[in-house]
Design a protein around this motif. Structure first.
Motif, PDB file in Angstrom:
ATOM      1  N   ALA A 293       0.830  -1.203   0.000  1.00 15.84           N
ATOM      2  CA  ALA A 293       0.000   0.000   0.000  1.00 15.84           C
ATOM      3  C   ALA A 293       0.863   1.251   0.000  1.00 15.84           C
ATOM      4  O   ALA A 293       0.557   2.240  -0.687  1.00 15.84           O
ATOM      5  N   ALA A 294       1.952   1.226   0.759  1.00 14.18           N
ATOM      6  CA  ALA A 294       2.866   2.372   0.780  1.00 14.18           C
ATOM      7  C   ALA A 294       3.470   2.610  -0.591  1.00 14.18           C
ATOM      8  O   ALA A 294       3.665   3.760  -1.017  1.00 14.18           O
ATOM      9  N   GLU A 295       3.767   1.536  -1.310  1.00 14.84           N
ATOM     10  CA  GLU A 295       4.339   1.680  -2.647  1.00 14.84           C
ATOM     11  C   GLU A 295       3.340   2.298  -3.625  1.00 14.84           C
ATOM     12  O   GLU A 295       3.708   3.089  -4.491  1.00 14.84           O
ATOM     13  N   VAL A 296       2.061   1.951  -3.463  1.00 15.37           N
ATOM     14  CA  VAL A 296       1.034   2.569  -4.314  1.00 15.37           C
ATOM     15  C   VAL A 296       0.975   4.073  -4.052  1.00 15.37           C
ATOM     16  O   VAL A 296       0.948   4.894  -4.986  1.00 15.37           O
TER      17      VAL A 296
ATOM     18  N   VAL B 284       7.679  14.662  -7.715  1.00 15.67           N
ATOM     19  CA  VAL B 284       8.557  14.790  -6.557  1.00 15.67           C
ATOM     20  C   VAL B 284       8.924  13.378  -6.099  1.00 15.67           C
ATOM     21  O   VAL B 284       8.257  12.403  -6.436  1.00 15.67           O
ATOM     22  N   GLN B 285       9.971  13.284  -5.316  1.00 15.29           N
ATOM     23  CA  GLN B 285      10.442  11.990  -4.866  1.00 15.29           C
ATOM     24  C   GLN B 285       9.587  11.438  -3.723  1.00 15.29           C
ATOM     25  O   GLN B 285       9.007  12.197  -2.947  1.00 15.29           O
ATOM     26  N   ALA B 286       9.554  10.109  -3.650  1.00 15.70           N
ATOM     27  CA  ALA B 286       8.821   9.437  -2.577  1.00 15.70           C
ATOM     28  C   ALA B 286       9.559   8.161  -2.215  1.00 15.70           C
ATOM     29  O   ALA B 286      10.151   7.502  -3.075  1.00 15.70           O
ATOM     30  N   TRP B 287       9.486   7.812  -0.935  1.00 14.45           N
ATOM     31  CA  TRP B 287      10.146   6.608  -0.440  1.00 14.45           C
ATOM     32  C   TRP B 287       9.167   5.827   0.432  1.00 14.45           C
ATOM     33  O   TRP B 287       8.817   6.284   1.531  1.00 14.45           O
ATOM     34  N   PRO B 288       8.702   4.660  -0.020  1.00 18.16           N
ATOM     35  CA  PRO B 288       7.839   3.840   0.835  1.00 18.16           C
ATOM     36  C   PRO B 288       8.669   3.152   1.918  1.00 18.16           C
ATOM     37  O   PRO B 288       9.757   2.635   1.642  1.00 18.16           O
ATOM     38  N   VAL B 289       8.163   3.161   3.140  1.00 17.42           N
ATOM     39  CA  VAL B 289       8.846   2.525   4.262  1.00 17.42           C
ATOM     40  C   VAL B 289       7.843   1.670   5.019  1.00 17.42           C
ATOM     41  O   VAL B 289       6.785   2.159   5.426  1.00 17.42           O
TER      42      VAL B 289
END
Length: 245
Positions: free
Chosen positions: A43-46, A56-61
Motif C-alpha cells: 500500500a505504501a508503494e502505491v 517529486v520523490q517518494a520513499w515507501p517505508v
C-alpha cells in the motif's frame, strides 16, 4: 513568514491508504518530497507512486508503529535523506475486533494507546532531536497530529481507549507550544469528525435515516487535507483546528 514547502521532506505515517494517502498526495502537489510510512508495504508503494506523479520523490517505508525499533528506523530513514522538515502523525485506529475497553485485554487496549499516543510522542521526540533552534520560529519545521472528535466529546464512546489517547494527543500538542520547543518546531493538530472516506461513506449510508439526521455530516477528506497543509505552511505552535462536521 510561511514555511517554504517546495523540496522540503515530509514523513507521513499511515500513508498507505485513507487520509494518510490523501495527505501524502496533497503535500506532493505543493512540491514536498514524502516518506510514505505504513505497515503494509504494498500500500505504501502505491501511495509513493501517486506522489511521484506530482514529479517529486517518494520513499515507501514499511513500519509497524507500535514497535519502537520500527519507529526509530523510520526516523533514521528520514535522517539519511537529509532530515525531515514536516512530520504528520496520521496513523491511528481503534482496538482490532469487537472488544474495546473495558472488555478488551490489557495487551489489546495498550497497543491502541501506543499507536494513537505513545508513537506520535516518540516520533515527535526523534524529529525534534534533529532540529536546531530556528532563527524564525514562525517558519520553524512542522509537526501536525491528526486527532479525532472522540478527543473532545463528553458523550459515551465505543472505544474509550482510542478517545483517551486522542485527547492526550491534543493536550500534548498544546503543551509543546512552550517557548523552548516552539523554536525547534511548530507542533499543531487537526481534530476531524467522521471523515468521508470510502469505508465511512458506506457505514454512513447504512445508518437509518433518523440516525443520519442526528449526526453531524461527514467531513470531506479534502477539507482535512487543506487544514493540514495550511498548518504546515503557516500555522502557529500549539494551534488546534477542529473540523467537526
Amino acid at each position: 513568514m510561511p514555511l517554504r514547502l517546495r523540496w522540503k521532506l515530509a514523513v507521513v505515517t499511515g500513508a498507505g491508504s485513507g487520509l494518510g494517502r490523501e495527505l501524502a498526495v496533497g503535500l506532493a502537489r505543493l512540491g514536498v518530497r514524502v516518506v510514505v510510512a505504513d505497515r503494509d508495504l504494498a500500500a505504501a508503494e502505491v501511495t509513493a507512486g501517486l506522489v511521484r506523479e506530482a514529479r517529486v520523490q517518494a520513499w515507501p517505508v514499511q513500519a509497524d508503529l507500535t514497535v519502537d525499533d520500527d519507529v526509530r528506523l523510520l526516523a533514521a530513514r528520514a535522517r539519511d535523506l537529509g532530515g525531515a522538515d514536516v512530520l504528520v502523525n496520521n496513523a491511528g485506529g481503534w482496538t482490532p475486533g469487537d472488544a474495546q475497553f473495558p472488555d478488551a485485554t490489557p495487551e489489546a487496549w495498550s497497543r491502541t494507546l501506543d499507536l494513537n499516543l505513545r508513537t506520535p510522542m516518540l516520533l515527535t521526540q526523534l524529529f525534534l532531536t534533529d532540529l536546531p533552534a530556528a532563527d524564525e520560529p514562525d517558519a520553524a519545521p512542522a509537526v501536525v497530529n491528526i486527532a479525532s472528535s472522540a478527543a473532545v466529546g463528553t458523550d459515551g464512546y465505543g472505544s474509550p481507549e482510542y478517545a483517551a489517547a486522542k485527547a492526550g494527543l491534543v493536550r500534548l500538542t498544546t503543551a509543546l507550544a512552550d517557548p523552548v520547543t516552539r523554536r525547534r518546531a511548530r507542533v499543531m493538530a487537526v481534530v476531524p469528525g467522521w471523515i468521508g472516506l470510502d469505508r465511512a461513506v458506506a457505514e454512513w449510508e447504512a445508518l437509518p435515516p433518523a440516525e443520519r439526521r442526528a449526526r453531524p455530516p461527514l467531513v470531506p477528506p479534502e477539507r482535512v487535507v487543506r487544514a493540514v497543509l495550511d498548518l504546515v505552511a503557516a500555522g502557529e505552535a500549539g494551534q488546534v483546528v477542529e473540523l467537526l462536521g
